[in-house]
Design an enzyme around this catalytic site. Structure first.
Site, mmCIF file in Angstrom:
data_model
loop_
_atom_site.group_PDB
_atom_site.id
_atom_site.type_symbol
_atom_site.label_atom_id
_atom_site.label_comp_id
_atom_site.label_asym_id
_atom_site.label_seq_id
_atom_site.Cartn_x
_atom_site.Cartn_y
_atom_site.Cartn_z
ATOM 1 N N GLU A 176 38.243 27.524 57.471
ATOM 2 C CA GLU A 176 36.811 27.376 57.222
ATOM 3 C C GLU A 176 36.391 28.003 55.900
ATOM 4 O O GLU A 176 37.149 28.770 55.285
ATOM 5 C CB GLU A 176 36.013 27.999 58.368
ATOM 6 C CG GLU A 176 36.178 27.251 59.655
ATOM 7 C CD GLU A 176 35.331 27.792 60.792
ATOM 8 O OE1 GLU A 176 35.243 27.104 61.814
ATOM 9 O OE2 GLU A 176 34.767 28.900 60.683
ATOM 10 N N ASN A 177 35.179 27.673 55.501
ATOM 11 C CA ASN A 177 34.605 28.184 54.267
ATOM 12 C C ASN A 177 33.108 28.343 54.484
ATOM 13 O O ASN A 177 32.495 27.480 55.123
ATOM 14 C CB ASN A 177 34.898 27.204 53.121
ATOM 15 C CG ASN A 177 34.569 27.763 51.775
ATOM 16 O OD1 ASN A 177 33.423 28.059 51.478
ATOM 17 N ND2 ASN A 177 35.585 27.904 50.956
ATOM 18 N N ALA A 178 32.522 29.395 53.945
ATOM 19 C CA ALA A 178 31.081 29.610 54.099
ATOM 20 C C ALA A 178 30.279 28.451 53.509
ATOM 21 O O ALA A 178 29.182 28.161 53.964
ATOM 22 C CB ALA A 178 30.664 30.925 53.431
ATOM 23 N N TYR A 189 30.015 25.115 53.841
ATOM 24 C CA TYR A 189 30.359 23.905 54.604
ATOM 25 C C TYR A 189 30.097 22.697 53.729
ATOM 26 O O TYR A 189 29.120 22.674 53.000
ATOM 27 C CB TYR A 189 29.505 23.810 55.870
ATOM 28 C CG TYR A 189 29.958 24.698 56.991
ATOM 29 C CD1 TYR A 189 31.033 24.350 57.787
ATOM 30 C CD2 TYR A 189 29.300 25.892 57.259
ATOM 31 C CE1 TYR A 189 31.441 25.164 58.830
ATOM 32 C CE2 TYR A 189 29.704 26.715 58.299
ATOM 33 C CZ TYR A 189 30.774 26.339 59.080
ATOM 34 O OH TYR A 189 31.170 27.141 60.114
ATOM 35 N N GLU A 228 44.640 19.305 61.407
ATOM 36 C CA GLU A 228 45.408 18.080 61.264
ATOM 37 C C GLU A 228 45.597 17.703 59.795
ATOM 38 O O GLU A 228 46.704 17.382 59.352
ATOM 39 C CB GLU A 228 44.728 16.911 61.988
ATOM 40 C CG GLU A 228 44.567 17.130 63.478
ATOM 41 C CD GLU A 228 43.241 17.761 63.868
ATOM 42 O OE1 GLU A 228 42.839 18.789 63.253
ATOM 43 O OE2 GLU A 228 42.599 17.241 64.803
ATOM 44 N N CYS A 261 38.876 15.156 65.001
ATOM 45 C CA CYS A 261 37.535 14.751 64.581
ATOM 46 C C CYS A 261 37.622 13.410 63.832
ATOM 47 O O CYS A 261 38.710 12.903 63.551
ATOM 48 C CB CYS A 261 36.909 15.830 63.698
ATOM 49 S SG CYS A 261 37.607 15.912 62.025
#
Length: 159
Positions: A63-65, A67, A74, A111
């Site tokens: 993740e990254n702040a 978005y 995957e 997703c």
């Protein structure tokens, strides 16, 4: 005229119903999940892929702040495999996801963005990729092609 769409899938009630290679992929995806970087969603996902040469490649969500600058497990695994083993076909992909506290045990499918990315590689290699998705415990689902999860797909044939 209304039509019905059917998908081809298999349902395993538990880990014990998997064969040896499926258990190995589940275990690898579960271990990769523990290394995920998910300080915002606290939803950890691990992925393990079996290549035709027998290599097992793993990835996890990052993740990254800012978005949506992060990347799913995957796609992390697929892109790494393609960069390092560009001529190897992907035979199987196993996804294991759950909240950090592991309280939910519903199988977690790829997703939409991951489905599209898997489709790209399935099309490129002209061979289906088996997709398994699970949580930490409980049921596991298997499809025989990403097209089972993305029946109305967009690929190079539209370009």
């Amino acid at each position: 005229m209304q039509k019905q769409l059917n998908i081809n899938y298999q349902n395993f009630k538990s880990y014990n119903e998997l064969n040896d290679i499926e258990k190995k992929l589940f275990d690898a995806a579960k271990a990769a999940r523990k290394k995920a970087y998910a300080p915002y969603s606290h939803f950890l996902v691990g992925c393990a892929m079996l290549l035709e040469n027998g290599e097992i490649i793993t990835g996890n969500n990052q993740e990254n702040a800012a978005y949506p600058s992060g990347l799913c497990a995957e796609r992390t695994a697929i892109y790494w495999a393609s960069a390092n083993y560009p001529d190897q076909k992907i035979l199987k992909i196993f996804v294991v996801g759950a909240p950090e506290d592991e309280m939910k045990n519903s199988p977690v499918p790829p997703c939409g963005a991951c489905r599209q990315s898997i489709l790209e590689y399935e099309t490129k290699q002209a061979q289906n990729i088996e997709i398994y998705f699970a949580s930490i415990s409980g049921e596991i689902f298997k499809t025989y092609s990403i097209k089972d999860l993305l029946p109305f797909n967009f690929d190079v044939s539209f370009l």
